[in-house]
Design a protein around this motif. Structure first.
Motif, PDB file in Angstrom:
ATOM      1  N   LYS A  52     -29.486   1.961 -35.105  1.00 13.64           N
ATOM      2  CA  LYS A  52     -30.215   2.985 -35.839  1.00 13.64           C
ATOM      3  C   LYS A  52     -29.396   4.273 -35.871  1.00 13.64           C
ATOM      4  O   LYS A  52     -28.823   4.688 -34.867  1.00 13.64           O
ATOM      5  CB  LYS A  52     -31.564   3.238 -35.177  1.00 13.64           C
ATOM      6  CG  LYS A  52     -32.537   2.072 -35.302  1.00 13.64           C
ATOM      7  CD  LYS A  52     -33.897   2.429 -34.715  1.00 13.64           C
ATOM      8  CE  LYS A  52     -34.881   1.274 -34.887  1.00 13.64           C
ATOM      9  NZ  LYS A  52     -36.220   1.607 -34.328  1.00 13.64           N
ATOM     10  N   ARG A  53     -29.374   4.881 -37.018  1.00 16.25           N
ATOM     11  CA  ARG A  53     -28.639   6.127 -37.178  1.00 16.25           C
ATOM     12  C   ARG A  53     -29.568   7.309 -36.955  1.00 16.25           C
ATOM     13  O   ARG A  53     -30.769   7.232 -37.196  1.00 16.25           O
ATOM     14  CB  ARG A  53     -28.038   6.216 -38.580  1.00 16.25           C
ATOM     15  CG  ARG A  53     -26.987   5.141 -38.864  1.00 16.25           C
ATOM     16  CD  ARG A  53     -26.362   5.350 -40.225  1.00 16.25           C
ATOM     17  NE  ARG A  53     -25.313   4.366 -40.496  1.00 16.25           N
ATOM     18  CZ  ARG A  53     -24.588   4.348 -41.606  1.00 16.25           C
ATOM     19  NH1 ARG A  53     -24.801   5.266 -42.548  1.00 16.25           N
ATOM     20  NH2 ARG A  53     -23.665   3.425 -41.778  1.00 16.25           N
ATOM     21  N   GLY A  54     -28.994   8.393 -36.484  1.00 15.19           N
ATOM     22  CA  GLY A  54     -29.790   9.596 -36.284  1.00 15.19           C
ATOM     23  C   GLY A  54     -30.188  10.227 -37.611  1.00 15.19           C
ATOM     24  O   GLY A  54     -29.613   9.913 -38.660  1.00 15.19           O
ATOM     25  N   GLY A  55     -31.144  11.093 -37.585  1.00 17.92           N
ATOM     26  CA  GLY A  55     -31.603  11.754 -38.798  1.00 17.92           C
ATOM     27  C   GLY A  55     -30.569  12.738 -39.329  1.00 17.92           C
ATOM     28  O   GLY A  55     -29.686  13.198 -38.609  1.00 17.92           O
ATOM     29  N   LYS A 105     -18.059  18.609 -34.311  1.00 17.47           N
ATOM     30  CA  LYS A 105     -17.944  17.158 -34.256  1.00 17.47           C
ATOM     31  C   LYS A 105     -16.490  16.723 -34.116  1.00 17.47           C
ATOM     32  O   LYS A 105     -16.177  15.738 -33.433  1.00 17.47           O
ATOM     33  CB  LYS A 105     -18.574  16.529 -35.506  1.00 17.47           C
ATOM     34  CG  LYS A 105     -20.097  16.656 -35.532  1.00 17.47           C
ATOM     35  CD  LYS A 105     -20.703  15.899 -36.701  1.00 17.47           C
ATOM     36  CE  LYS A 105     -22.222  15.959 -36.657  1.00 17.47           C
ATOM     37  NZ  LYS A 105     -22.763  15.265 -35.477  1.00 17.47           N
ATOM     38  N   ILE A 119     -29.191  16.326 -41.097  1.00 17.03           N
ATOM     39  CA  ILE A 119     -29.390  17.752 -40.807  1.00 17.03           C
ATOM     40  C   ILE A 119     -29.558  18.497 -42.127  1.00 17.03           C
ATOM     41  O   ILE A 119     -28.745  18.343 -43.043  1.00 17.03           O
ATOM     42  CB  ILE A 119     -28.185  18.327 -40.036  1.00 17.03           C
ATOM     43  CG1 ILE A 119     -27.998  17.581 -38.711  1.00 17.03           C
ATOM     44  CG2 ILE A 119     -28.368  19.823 -39.795  1.00 17.03           C
ATOM     45  CD1 ILE A 119     -26.744  17.988 -37.969  1.00 17.03           C
TER      46      ILE A 119
END
Length: 260
Positions: A228-231, A253, A233
């Motif tokens: 699952k990927r993060g939400g 990053k 921004i």
């Protein structure tokens, strides 16, 4: 002329998939199944060829799998195929493309087929290897991803879809294998009279062991859903402020990646 069409029954792609208890394949319990879309084009093209030649060719349709694949075979018979072969195999998903092709070639050897139609690929695995491997095993000529088909005087003229959207044309002498792609034709809907006629047509049942002897059983070690990927921004504010915030995030990053 004798024609063989190879079809596969696959889950409806709108289904909700989940892994089986072993984590090696999808759980089939609550899935709806249908004939592989590309195989429908193969059946239709075979029937059109039969109609072109005045109904003289005999069309055999073959499928490998558990008892449920009979429904796909019956649909092909209702579309115009003459007879069916069900290669019974409850562990069909353990077979790699080479083994599936070996099963088909094992049936076809010595049967005198002139043309073998298959779909370009199956919707559940998508290897696109079975058709060309069947051709190799039988020693037939082969053309893949057909979007156009013509037959005259024992020669197939095949229009193929190439990378980049361009088209290429090749000619094949019989015997030959062709794999069918979206755009080749419009598969017909079986009519009620033809559905009733299909019930009387022969369905030969063969055990997979009759066609694939002493084969090493392959299997999938494990299947895993994608991480699952993060939400995302959302950057708000004036354009200049957004650019400053974006540059700050990218620098942060980049620093983390370099440290890793």
């Amino acid at each position: 002329m004798k024609i063989l069409v190879c079809i596969k029954q696959v889950p409806d792609m709108e289904s909700r998939f989940k892994l089986n208890s072993e984590g090696t394949w999808y759980d089939e319990a609550d899935l709806a199944f249908r004939m592989n879309e590309y195989d429908e084009y193969a059946v239709e093209q075979a029937v059109q060829l039969k109609e072109q030649l005045g109904g003289e060719p005999e069309i055999t349709v073959l499928s490998m799998g558990p008892d449920r694949v009979v429904e796909a075979l019956k649909k092909a018979l209702a579309m115009g195929a003459d007879r069916a072969v069900h290669v019974k195999d409850d562990k069909y998903y353990q077979k790699d493309p080479w083994q599936v092709a070996s099963v088909i070639a094992g049936h076809a050897a010595g049967q005198g087929y002139d043309v073998v139609f298959t779909g370009m690929q199956s919707q559940d695995r998508g290897s696109a290897q079975v058709g060309v491997t069947v051709a190799e095993l039988l020693g037939f000529g082969c053309a893949t991803t057909l979007v156009g088909f013509a037959f005259d005087a024992g020669v197939i003229t095949a229009k193929r879809e190439l990378e980049g959207g361009s088209k290429g044309v090749v000619k094949l002498k019989l015997p030959a294998v062709v794999t069918c792609q979206l755009g080749l034709n419009t598969p017909r809907y079986p009519t009620l009279p033809n559905i009733m006629k299909a019930k009387k047509k022969e369905i030969l049942v063969q055990a997979v062991s009759e066609l694939l002897k002493e084969a090493e059983v392959t299997g999938t070690g494990g299947m895993y859903p994608p991480a699952k990927r993060g939400g995302g921004i959302v950057i708000e504010g004036e354009v200049n402020d957004q650019l400053d915030k974006l540059m700050g995030i990218l620098k942060e990053k980049t620093t983390v990646l370099r440290a890793a």
